[in-house]
Design a protein around this motif. Sequence first.
Motif, PDB file in Angstrom:
ATOM      1  N   TYR A 170       0.802  -1.263   0.054  1.00 29.77           N
ATOM      2  CA  TYR A 170       0.151   0.105  -0.137  1.00 29.77           C
ATOM      3  C   TYR A 170       0.894   1.342  -0.015  1.00 29.77           C
ATOM      4  CZ  TYR A 170      -3.788   3.057   1.382  1.00 29.77           C
ATOM      5  OH  TYR A 170      -4.601   4.224   1.416  1.00 29.77           O
ATOM      6  N   LEU A 177       1.089   4.189  -2.918  1.00 33.75           N
ATOM      7  CA  LEU A 177       0.763   5.774  -2.666  1.00 33.75           C
ATOM      8  C   LEU A 177       1.881   6.494  -3.271  1.00 33.75           C
ATOM      9  CD1 LEU A 177      -0.737   5.563   1.071  1.00 33.75           C
ATOM     10  CD2 LEU A 177      -1.990   5.649  -1.055  1.00 33.75           C
ATOM     11  N   PHE A 232       1.804   6.212  -6.683  1.00 30.27           N
ATOM     12  CA  PHE A 232       0.455   6.933  -7.375  1.00 30.27           C
ATOM     13  C   PHE A 232       0.718   8.645  -7.390  1.00 30.27           C
ATOM     14  CE2 PHE A 232      -3.678   9.069  -6.767  1.00 30.27           C
ATOM     15  CZ  PHE A 232      -4.527   8.224  -8.043  1.00 30.27           C
ATOM     16  N   ALA A 245      -5.968   3.964  -8.408  1.00 30.47           N
ATOM     17  CA  ALA A 245      -7.004   4.715  -7.600  1.00 30.47           C
ATOM     18  C   ALA A 245      -8.246   3.831  -7.072  1.00 30.47           C
ATOM     19  CB  ALA A 245      -7.601   5.805  -8.396  1.00 30.47           C
ATOM     20  N   MET A 286     -10.117   0.949   1.559  1.00 34.16           N
ATOM     21  CA  MET A 286     -10.956   1.603   2.559  1.00 34.16           C
ATOM     22  C   MET A 286     -12.274   0.859   2.997  1.00 34.16           C
ATOM     23  SD  MET A 286     -10.512   5.807   1.869  1.00 34.16           S
ATOM     24  CE  MET A 286     -10.960   5.576   0.180  1.00 34.16           C
ATOM     25  N   VAL A 314     -18.465   4.016  -1.074  1.00 33.02           N
ATOM     26  CA  VAL A 314     -17.066   3.970  -1.761  1.00 33.02           C
ATOM     27  C   VAL A 314     -17.091   2.711  -2.704  1.00 33.02           C
ATOM     28  CG1 VAL A 314     -14.805   3.796  -1.504  1.00 33.02           C
ATOM     29  CG2 VAL A 314     -15.783   4.974   0.097  1.00 33.02           C
ATOM     30  N   THR A 366     -17.629   3.962  -6.047  1.00 31.71           N
ATOM     31  CA  THR A 366     -16.369   4.393  -6.755  1.00 31.71           C
ATOM     32  C   THR A 366     -15.481   3.364  -7.295  1.00 31.71           C
ATOM     33  OG1 THR A 366     -16.509   5.940  -4.636  1.00 31.71           O
ATOM     34  CG2 THR A 366     -14.342   6.019  -6.102  1.00 31.71           C
ATOM     35  N   LEU A 404     -14.535   3.103 -11.089  1.00 34.31           N
ATOM     36  CA  LEU A 404     -12.942   3.420 -11.421  1.00 34.31           C
ATOM     37  C   LEU A 404     -12.778   2.162 -12.400  1.00 34.31           C
ATOM     38  CD1 LEU A 404     -11.423   5.021  -8.270  1.00 34.31           C
ATOM     39  CD2 LEU A 404     -11.790   6.031 -10.574  1.00 34.31           C
ATOM     40  N   LEU A 453     -19.305   9.410 -11.667  1.00 29.12           N
ATOM     41  CA  LEU A 453     -18.096   9.475 -10.849  1.00 29.12           C
ATOM     42  C   LEU A 453     -18.052  10.911 -10.274  1.00 29.12           C
ATOM     43  CD1 LEU A 453     -15.663   7.892  -9.976  1.00 29.12           C
ATOM     44  CD2 LEU A 453     -14.202   9.381 -11.836  1.00 29.12           C
ATOM     45  N   VAL A 497     -18.162  11.613  -6.305  1.00 29.90           N
ATOM     46  CA  VAL A 497     -17.263  12.350  -5.532  1.00 29.90           C
ATOM     47  C   VAL A 497     -17.753  13.340  -4.762  1.00 29.90           C
ATOM     48  CG1 VAL A 497     -16.216  13.574  -7.220  1.00 29.90           C
ATOM     49  CG2 VAL A 497     -14.639  12.660  -5.382  1.00 29.90           C
ATOM     50  N   CYS A 522     -20.284  11.981  -1.883  1.00 30.98           N
ATOM     51  CA  CYS A 522     -19.394  11.088  -0.955  1.00 30.98           C
ATOM     52  C   CYS A 522     -18.648  12.262  -0.075  1.00 30.98           C
ATOM     53  CB  CYS A 522     -18.227  10.217  -1.587  1.00 30.98           C
ATOM     54  SG  CYS A 522     -17.712   9.077  -0.663  1.00 30.98           S
ATOM     55  N   ALA A 556      -7.520  14.592   1.490  1.00 30.00           N
ATOM     56  CA  ALA A 556      -8.795  13.756   0.748  1.00 30.00           C
ATOM     57  C   ALA A 556      -9.764  14.652  -0.243  1.00 30.00           C
ATOM     58  CB  ALA A 556      -9.265  12.565   1.083  1.00 30.00           C
ATOM     59  N   TYR A 557     -10.084  15.819   0.435  1.00 32.65           N
ATOM     60  CA  TYR A 557     -11.249  16.646   0.122  1.00 32.65           C
ATOM     61  C   TYR A 557     -10.418  17.512  -0.841  1.00 32.65           C
ATOM     62  CZ  TYR A 557     -13.991  14.974   3.917  1.00 32.65           C
ATOM     63  OH  TYR A 557     -14.567  14.042   4.793  1.00 32.65           O
ATOM     64  N   HIS A 599     -10.382  15.545  -3.900  1.00 33.92           N
ATOM     65  CA  HIS A 599     -11.798  15.279  -4.603  1.00 33.92           C
ATOM     66  C   HIS A 599     -12.290  16.551  -5.434  1.00 33.92           C
ATOM     67  CE1 HIS A 599     -12.544  11.678  -1.617  1.00 33.92           C
ATOM     68  NE2 HIS A 599     -11.729  11.390  -2.812  1.00 33.92           N
ATOM     69  N   THR A 636      -2.408  13.699   1.847  1.00 35.42           N
ATOM     70  CA  THR A 636      -2.913  12.598   2.344  1.00 35.42           C
ATOM     71  C   THR A 636      -1.879  11.432   2.489  1.00 35.42           C
ATOM     72  OG1 THR A 636      -3.980  12.979   0.237  1.00 35.42           O
ATOM     73  CG2 THR A 636      -5.365  12.073   1.955  1.00 35.42           C
ATOM     74  N   ARG A 684      -2.462   7.749   9.897  1.00 37.49           N
ATOM     75  CA  ARG A 684      -1.714   6.666   8.930  1.00 37.49           C
ATOM     76  C   ARG A 684      -0.410   6.261   9.255  1.00 37.49           C
ATOM     77  NH1 ARG A 684      -4.536   9.028   5.308  1.00 37.49           N
ATOM     78  NH2 ARG A 684      -4.889  11.231   5.779  1.00 37.49           N
TER      79      ARG A 684
HETATM   80  C1  HEM Z   1     -10.635   9.317  -9.845  1.00 37.61           C
HETATM   81  C2  HEM Z   1     -10.998   9.956  -8.881  1.00 37.61           C
HETATM   82  C3  HEM Z   1     -10.444   9.892  -7.412  1.00 37.61           C
HETATM   83  C4  HEM Z   1      -9.197  10.137  -6.862  1.00 37.61           C
HETATM   84  C5  HEM Z   1      -7.879  10.137  -7.412  1.00 37.61           C
HETATM   85  C6  HEM Z   1      -9.510   9.933  -5.420  1.00 37.61           C
HETATM   86  C7  HEM Z   1      -8.285  10.017  -4.746  1.00 37.61           C
HETATM   87  C8  HEM Z   1      -8.323   9.612  -3.324  1.00 37.61           C
HETATM   88  C9  HEM Z   1      -7.187   9.746  -2.348  1.00 37.61           C
HETATM   89  C10 HEM Z   1      -5.690   9.976  -2.909  1.00 37.61           C
HETATM   90  C11 HEM Z   1      -7.720   9.521  -1.264  1.00 37.61           C
HETATM   91  C12 HEM Z   1      -6.892   9.291   0.200  1.00 37.61           C
HETATM   92  C13 HEM Z   1      -6.526   7.903   0.430  1.00 37.61           C
HETATM   93  C14 HEM Z   1      -5.874   7.761   1.624  1.00 37.61           C
HETATM   94  O1  HEM Z   1      -6.401   8.173   2.720  1.00 37.61           O
HETATM   95  O2  HEM Z   1      -4.811   7.183   1.766  1.00 37.61           O
HETATM   96  C15 HEM Z   1      -9.138   9.515  -1.194  1.00 37.61           C
HETATM   97  C16 HEM Z   1      -9.877   9.198  -0.201  1.00 37.61           C
HETATM   98  C17 HEM Z   1     -11.377   8.875  -0.385  1.00 37.61           C
HETATM   99  N1  HEM Z   1     -11.969   8.948  -1.475  1.00 37.61           N
HETATM  100 FE1  HEM Z   1     -11.363   9.237  -3.228  1.00 37.61          FE
HETATM  101  N2  HEM Z   1     -10.668   9.608  -5.029  1.00 37.61           N
HETATM  102  C18 HEM Z   1     -11.438   9.774  -6.122  1.00 37.61           C
HETATM  103  C19 HEM Z   1     -12.881   9.501  -6.342  1.00 37.61           C
HETATM  104  C20 HEM Z   1     -13.434   9.117  -5.230  1.00 37.61           C
HETATM  105  C21 HEM Z   1     -14.912   9.197  -5.336  1.00 37.61           C
HETATM  106  C22 HEM Z   1     -15.500   9.164  -6.616  1.00 37.61           C
HETATM  107  C23 HEM Z   1     -15.220   8.700  -4.078  1.00 37.61           C
HETATM  108  C24 HEM Z   1     -16.789   8.770  -3.890  1.00 37.61           C
HETATM  109  C25 HEM Z   1     -17.402   8.064  -3.197  1.00 37.61           C
HETATM  110  C26 HEM Z   1     -14.150   8.825  -3.351  1.00 37.61           C
HETATM  111  C27 HEM Z   1     -14.133   8.528  -1.930  1.00 37.61           C
HETATM  112  C28 HEM Z   1     -13.487   8.723  -1.011  1.00 37.61           C
HETATM  113  C29 HEM Z   1     -13.555   8.650   0.455  1.00 37.61           C
HETATM  114  C30 HEM Z   1     -14.396   8.323   1.268  1.00 37.61           C
HETATM  115  C31 HEM Z   1     -12.255   8.545   1.012  1.00 37.61           C
HETATM  116  C32 HEM Z   1     -11.753   8.762   2.228  1.00 37.61           C
HETATM  117  C33 HEM Z   1     -11.542  10.113   2.943  1.00 37.61           C
HETATM  118  C34 HEM Z   1     -11.123  10.094   4.276  1.00 37.61           C
HETATM  119  O3  HEM Z   1     -10.419   9.303   4.639  1.00 37.61           O
HETATM  120  O4  HEM Z   1     -11.382  11.136   4.886  1.00 37.61           O
HETATM  121  N3  HEM Z   1     -13.123   9.200  -4.160  1.00 37.61           N
HETATM  122  N4  HEM Z   1      -9.379   9.472  -2.508  1.00 37.61           N
END
Ligand code: HEM
Lengths: 279, 472
Positions: free
Chosen positions: A186, A190, A193, A232, A239, B21, B24, B28, B83, B87, B90, B170-171, B174, B409, B438
């Motif tokens: 993982y 990361l 990525f 991704a 998660m 998720v 998602t 993807l 998607l 995002v 979510c 992560a926000y 997104h 992140t 983490r």
């Molecule tokens: C291509 C698009 C996307 C990319 C590149 C992306 C990237 C990421 C990254 C880098 C993280 C952080 C992971 C970590 O904590 O190590 C993350 C967390 C997350 N993503 Fe995405 N994401 C994408 C789309 C989405 C979508 C569409 C959703 C909708 C459900 C989503 C939901 C989440 C959630 C719930 C988290 C965890 C947030 C947290 O821990 O606070 N992601 N995403």
Amino acid sequence: MNSSVILSYTTFVYGMAAFLYIFAFIFKKDFPGKVATWVAAVGLAGNIAGFFLRWIESYQLGFGRIPLSNLYESLVFFAICIAIVYLVIEQKYKNRVMGAFTFPLAFLALAYASLSPNISDRILPLVPALKSNWLIVHVITCFIGYAAFTIAFGVSIMFILRQRPESEHGLLARLPRPKILDELTYRLVLFGFLFLTIGILSGAVWANSAWGRYWGWDPKETWSLITWFVYATLIHARMMRDWSGKRVAWLSIVGFGAMMFTYFGVNLLPGLHSYAATG
Amino acid sequence: MTQNESSENPTIRIWEFFASVKLTVALLLILAVTSIIGTLIPQNESPAAYINAFGENLYRIFLFLNFFDMYRSWWFQLLIILLTINVVVCSWERFPKTWKVVSVKKPKFNVDRFKKEPAKVEFQTEKPIQSLRQDYQSFVCKKFSYCRLEETDKGFVVFGEKGRWTRLGAYIVHVSIIFMLVGSLMGSIYGFEGFVNIPEGETANQIRLRHTNEIYPLDFEIRCDSFSVTFYDTGSPKEYRSSLTILEDDKAVRQKDIIVNDPLKHRGITLYQSSYGSLPSDSLTLRIASAENPSGFNFIKKVKIGESIELPDDKGTFIVHDYTHSAQFGGRSIGAAFAGILNPKEGEPVQVIMPVRFPHFDRMRQGDFVFSVQDYDQIYYTGLQVAYDPGVPVVYIGFILIIVGCFITFFVSHQRICIEVLRSGNSSQVMIAGSSNRNKLGIKNKIEKISEKLQNSHQGDSSVTQMKSMTT
Ligand code: HEM
């Protein structure tokens, strides 16, 4: 001595290191493993020396440029990145068993560059489209990312082997515990990525400065995006609690496959331009 | 997520669907797999080429599925829209909870929770508790952005933390995706992409659009003052350079030499060096030398293409009939060349090739004369790509945000530390524990390093060292 010769010797040294890592793993010996680390470090020094010598040689030919512009040069740089990422992880995790599964990949990259009859090691000047600092950023970051994914691939294979119940005894019991392998996969993903993201985006900026479009769904671009989607997916899949480490390991293997296709396979697709797109 | 308690209310059901998720991961993966199609089937070719390659029936099916322009097809766009909704929903769903955590002014710490952390070190020191209080507090306050000291019955506790805000990483990622999609949408609605060829010395005020082939007028004029191409010794191109002048109301307002990778931007419209060509040259200075004695007689004459000239010694006539910008010989490019026909007095007409860069080329023919080009007027045209994309800055903001967001992140974490010191007789019992949202391994190493550092700082005091060796 020119750079191609140094790099051929380096291939041999990498082969030795890979062999020693595997030997140390199979025969459960520590000493060959320690030697393997030193041999790998010597190989890395040779690899880096070859890279810089090639850079100097291009100046002597009158059109100095960083050696990152064709398949041969990219493989040489790829091997450097794999070797560095591996050696850093070996130091951090104090574990040489991983070398048996990952270091051969550095050897293969360089062996492919040095030995394949289809890959020319001639130093050619840059065509106009390739003269861009963005392109340098693009290639360097992509290959750092690729190297991390490559090691993650080796670690994922180890995870899948180690995770089976029968691995509690015998040879495979020497592998690190699945939890550690899963965590390492993982973390490598990361890291990869982030660099793949920078790589794709700097490529987009380059394309925009050369042709006025940052994204064109060109097959190489598309395949790099496919690779990015797969990783991704992996990041999000982890998660979800009901996804086991095994599925994450498989995604890492699939991602590696997509990455290799982006690198080598795209040229096999119908009607496309090659590595050195000229526009 | 909240599947087991999913409601009967359809709006809530839809919301939950988009907040998951799982969706998602599914989207993807579907995007990854479907994107392959467009790389296997060359895009935007002519129908004839497709029918030829796939046959009539497959062609119909593929056409129906938009496989020939698939990245702009409704179903692929729909996947991207899904998607995006995913995002947004979510992040929207989770943001309030995260914000509550991030915006805490006085964080809560629980010593018993820290005691269960794997990243924990305990040691004993001879130093009295009063002298440790000051040291430990200042240490934690220096290393962590937030620190707090609390007295307890048997000693004290120092808490510290930093990087709480990184939970927003992560926000940022997104949001960056939304920036990129909005930017690309702006480009496709308000932008255009076209091309124009301008001969040297001439001016253009309209371009041809790439996809529709329509003419598009510009509200300024582009003049190509000159174009040049240079080559390496190997024959591969080194640089394409166009000197351009922008005219508004017949007045020059800008001048710039552009090369590939260094375009000119005017009123948001960017001009890129993209191709070039040469207009058929209509005259040249011809040199005719005797083959036996090249240095002997030399005949130099300015001729027009298509004009027939008499050769010396009544040997026949010669017509230069053609010019090509890049001639091929033996599979290699030999650059610009003229072609002529030699009509000898006796015998068959012979084709003569005169590459501009190789004056001795015609010797190979082993005729009586060697024809070569002494000089000619080369007129180039430059091929410019013309693009207007107001979405680019928005997309680039997205690029920066995604890189920053991923970095935060992945590599910056919310770290907490707790140092508990208990009086035990004359000496002190110390517990250092840490947690991180983490990278558990990283925090473990960090706690070990910190404890080593704190123990070493006592070593200045000789009694501590002695006591330590006694206790261990
Ligand atoms: C291509 C698009 C996307 C990319 C590149 C992306 C990237 C990421 C990254 C880098 C993280 C952080 C992971 C970590 O904590 O190590 C993350 C967390 C997350 N993503 Fe995405 N994401 C994408 C789309 C989405 C979508 C569409 C959703 C909708 C459900 C989503 C939901 C989440 C959630 C719930 C988290 C965890 C947030 C947290 O821990 O606070 N992601 N995403």
